[in-house]
Design a protein around this motif. Sequence first.
Motif, PDB file in Angstrom:
ATOM      1  N   PHE A  19       0.814  -1.210   0.000  1.00 30.85           N
ATOM      2  CA  PHE A  19       0.000   0.000   0.000  1.00 30.85           C
ATOM      3  C   PHE A  19       0.854   1.269   0.000  1.00 30.85           C
ATOM      4  CE2 PHE A  19      -4.292  -1.582   1.900  1.00 30.85           C
ATOM      5  CZ  PHE A  19      -4.379  -2.486   0.860  1.00 30.85           C
ATOM      6  N   ARG A  20       2.095   1.175   0.453  1.00 39.75           N
ATOM      7  CA  ARG A  20       2.953   2.358   0.506  1.00 39.75           C
ATOM      8  C   ARG A  20       3.372   2.804  -0.888  1.00 39.75           C
ATOM      9  NH1 ARG A  20       7.420  -0.380   4.108  1.00 39.75           N
ATOM     10  NH2 ARG A  20       6.935  -1.913   2.478  1.00 39.75           N
ATOM     11  N   ASN A  21       3.539   1.846  -1.796  1.00 39.90           N
ATOM     12  CA  ASN A  21       4.012   2.172  -3.127  1.00 39.90           C
ATOM     13  C   ASN A  21       3.565   1.082  -4.108  1.00 39.90           C
ATOM     14  OD1 ASN A  21       5.368   3.573  -5.144  1.00 39.90           O
ATOM     15  ND2 ASN A  21       7.321   2.561  -4.733  1.00 39.90           N
ATOM     16  N   PRO A  22       2.260   1.011  -4.382  1.00 43.67           N
ATOM     17  CA  PRO A  22       1.755  -0.076  -5.217  1.00 43.67           C
ATOM     18  C   PRO A  22       2.041   0.066  -6.711  1.00 43.67           C
ATOM     19  CG  PRO A  22      -0.024   1.410  -4.642  1.00 43.67           C
ATOM     20  CD  PRO A  22       1.190   1.880  -3.875  1.00 43.67           C
ATOM     21  N   ALA A  23       2.286   1.285  -7.173  1.00 36.96           N
ATOM     22  CA  ALA A  23       2.405   1.511  -8.617  1.00 36.96           C
ATOM     23  C   ALA A  23       3.478   0.644  -9.281  1.00 36.96           C
ATOM     24  CB  ALA A  23       2.646   2.989  -8.905  1.00 36.96           C
ATOM     25  N   PRO A  24       4.701   0.546  -8.730  1.00 40.26           N
ATOM     26  CA  PRO A  24       5.699  -0.302  -9.398  1.00 40.26           C
ATOM     27  C   PRO A  24       5.288  -1.764  -9.478  1.00 40.26           C
ATOM     28  CG  PRO A  24       6.764   1.201  -7.859  1.00 40.26           C
ATOM     29  CD  PRO A  24       5.293   1.302  -7.612  1.00 40.26           C
ATOM     30  N   GLN A  25       4.603  -2.258  -8.452  1.00 37.73           N
ATOM     31  CA  GLN A  25       4.143  -3.643  -8.492  1.00 37.73           C
ATOM     32  C   GLN A  25       3.104  -3.830  -9.594  1.00 37.73           C
ATOM     33  OE1 GLN A  25       2.821  -4.568  -4.465  1.00 37.73           O
ATOM     34  NE2 GLN A  25       4.856  -5.337  -3.944  1.00 37.73           N
ATOM     35  N   VAL A  26       2.158  -2.901  -9.686  1.00 36.52           N
ATOM     36  CA  VAL A  26       1.115  -2.991 -10.707  1.00 36.52           C
ATOM     37  C   VAL A  26       1.728  -2.892 -12.103  1.00 36.52           C
ATOM     38  CG1 VAL A  26      -0.901  -1.824 -11.685  1.00 36.52           C
ATOM     39  CG2 VAL A  26      -0.727  -2.167  -9.208  1.00 36.52           C
ATOM     40  N   GLU A  27       2.651  -1.975 -12.289  1.00 36.17           N
ATOM     41  CA  GLU A  27       3.260  -1.793 -13.612  1.00 36.17           C
ATOM     42  C   GLU A  27       3.983  -3.049 -14.074  1.00 36.17           C
ATOM     43  OE1 GLU A  27       5.552   1.687 -12.873  1.00 36.17           O
ATOM     44  OE2 GLU A  27       3.815   3.020 -12.947  1.00 36.17           O
ATOM     45  N   TYR A  28       4.642  -3.754 -13.148  1.00 38.57           N
ATOM     46  CA  TYR A  28       5.291  -5.006 -13.541  1.00 38.57           C
ATOM     47  C   TYR A  28       4.258  -6.112 -13.758  1.00 38.57           C
ATOM     48  CZ  TYR A  28       7.767  -9.374 -13.472  1.00 38.57           C
ATOM     49  OH  TYR A  28       8.209 -10.627 -13.808  1.00 38.57           O
ATOM     50  N   LEU A  29       3.337  -6.256 -12.830  1.00 41.31           N
ATOM     51  CA  LEU A  29       2.365  -7.343 -12.931  1.00 41.31           C
ATOM     52  C   LEU A  29       1.476  -7.214 -14.161  1.00 41.31           C
ATOM     53  CD1 LEU A  29       1.530  -7.573  -9.145  1.00 41.31           C
ATOM     54  CD2 LEU A  29       2.644  -9.350 -10.515  1.00 41.31           C
ATOM     55  N   ASN A  30       1.301  -5.993 -14.666  1.00 45.96           N
ATOM     56  CA  ASN A  30       0.587  -5.802 -15.930  1.00 45.96           C
ATOM     57  C   ASN A  30       1.177  -6.656 -17.043  1.00 45.96           C
ATOM     58  OD1 ASN A  30      -1.311  -3.910 -15.091  1.00 45.96           O
ATOM     59  ND2 ASN A  30      -0.088  -2.143 -15.696  1.00 45.96           N
ATOM     60  N   THR A  31       2.475  -6.913 -16.978  1.00 47.25           N
ATOM     61  CA  THR A  31       3.174  -7.612 -18.069  1.00 47.25           C
ATOM     62  C   THR A  31       3.149  -9.129 -17.929  1.00 47.25           C
ATOM     63  OG1 THR A  31       5.365  -7.595 -17.002  1.00 47.25           O
ATOM     64  CG2 THR A  31       4.726  -5.628 -18.248  1.00 47.25           C
ATOM     65  N   TRP A  55      -9.224   4.485  -2.977  1.00 44.90           N
ATOM     66  CA  TRP A  55      -7.936   3.854  -3.297  1.00 44.90           C
ATOM     67  C   TRP A  55      -8.015   3.154  -4.649  1.00 44.90           C
ATOM     68  CZ3 TRP A  55      -5.666  -0.879  -4.304  1.00 44.90           C
ATOM     69  CH2 TRP A  55      -4.286  -0.963  -4.115  1.00 44.90           C
ATOM     70  N   ILE A  56      -9.132   2.458  -4.874  1.00 44.78           N
ATOM     71  CA  ILE A  56      -9.313   1.753  -6.144  1.00 44.78           C
ATOM     72  C   ILE A  56      -9.300   2.728  -7.317  1.00 44.78           C
ATOM     73  CG2 ILE A  56     -10.954   0.363  -7.479  1.00 44.78           C
ATOM     74  CD1 ILE A  56     -11.841  -0.854  -4.792  1.00 44.78           C
ATOM     75  N   GLU A  57      -9.933   3.875  -7.140  1.00 46.82           N
ATOM     76  CA  GLU A  57      -9.955   4.886  -8.202  1.00 46.82           C
ATOM     77  C   GLU A  57      -8.553   5.366  -8.561  1.00 46.82           C
ATOM     78  OE1 GLU A  57     -12.435   7.833  -6.513  1.00 46.82           O
ATOM     79  OE2 GLU A  57     -14.318   6.867  -7.094  1.00 46.82           O
ATOM     80  N   GLN A  58      -7.648   5.338  -7.595  1.00 44.86           N
ATOM     81  CA  GLN A  58      -6.281   5.781  -7.833  1.00 44.86           C
ATOM     82  C   GLN A  58      -5.435   4.715  -8.512  1.00 44.86           C
ATOM     83  OE1 GLN A  58      -5.099   8.973  -7.202  1.00 44.86           O
ATOM     84  NE2 GLN A  58      -7.280   9.312  -6.826  1.00 44.86           N
ATOM     85  N   ILE A  59      -5.685   3.450  -8.177  1.00 45.13           N
ATOM     86  CA  ILE A  59      -4.801   2.391  -8.652  1.00 45.13           C
ATOM     87  C   ILE A  59      -5.259   1.738  -9.955  1.00 45.13           C
ATOM     88  CG2 ILE A  59      -5.792   0.416  -7.416  1.00 45.13           C
ATOM     89  CD1 ILE A  59      -2.050   1.298  -7.662  1.00 45.13           C
ATOM     90  N   LEU A  60      -6.575   1.601 -10.177  1.00 44.57           N
ATOM     91  CA  LEU A  60      -7.026   0.868 -11.358  1.00 44.57           C
ATOM     92  C   LEU A  60      -6.696   1.549 -12.680  1.00 44.57           C
ATOM     93  CD1 LEU A  60     -10.373  -0.908 -10.401  1.00 44.57           C
ATOM     94  CD2 LEU A  60      -8.005  -1.693 -10.234  1.00 44.57           C
ATOM     95  N   PRO A  61      -6.588   2.876 -12.740  1.00 39.44           N
ATOM     96  CA  PRO A  61      -6.142   3.462 -14.011  1.00 39.44           C
ATOM     97  C   PRO A  61      -4.757   2.998 -14.457  1.00 39.44           C
ATOM     98  CG  PRO A  61      -7.204   5.131 -12.680  1.00 39.44           C
ATOM     99  CD  PRO A  61      -7.061   3.920 -11.802  1.00 39.44           C
TER     100      PRO A  61
END
Length: 236
Positions: A19-31, A55-61
């Motif tokens: 939760f502290r920094n989910p963006a890098p995890q999401v960007e990798y897992l997208n692949t 929170w979902i509105e911030q991360i799902l995009p």
Amino acid sequence: MTAPFPEPHFAISLYCSDFRNPAPQVEYLNTVADTYHVDIMDGHFSPSMGLCTSWIEQILPLSTLRNEVHMMVTDPDHWIDQLVAAGATMLTPHVESLGAHAFRTLRIIRENGCGAGIAVNPLTSFAECEMLLERVDLVTVMTVEIGYSGEPLIPETLRKIEQLARFRDEHGLNYEIQIDGSCNEKNFKTMREAGADTFVLGNTGIFKRDPDIRKAWAMTLDAYEQATGEKTANNR
């Protein structure tokens, strides 16, 4: 066996992400992953609280995958508009909360442009969801009690997975059978043999393996392949 796809699929539980920094995890897992699995809990249907819509509105995009929301809530209809606006592409309410308006709720989900799923708690029988199976794209079988991360597999739930797979074959249906709870090397083989298509990966499935999400993902695929003897298509 009739199935929506021949190889196993993996859904990432964002409830267990960093939760502290989910963006890098999401960007990798997208692949590499197939789906994001998003837990919404209202503190009533489930004893815990899940991800909030803000929170979902911030991360799902950031997601380029299917965004499936597991609705552990007492009143699913109340949440549909909020979750669609937040970026959900599939909504999965619980059979136990649908009640007398189950068909209407599933219709409303589809009218909002989302796939329609259902989830079933461990104690809920196959018979209680049978009438809905021709109306859904996904059935999520809870193999642990809801609201408690890290719980061990309830082995009696394997029978329900088998019943769902058999019913799908016998009636020429194409719903996806997704397993939520204790999806790890201890259980991958028995779950897959019972008829599982998709495995929700949470703490024991991926996030506690290694703080580096790339290493954790590689460890997960290796664990699956070692446990089942089945190669995956996700090591890309």
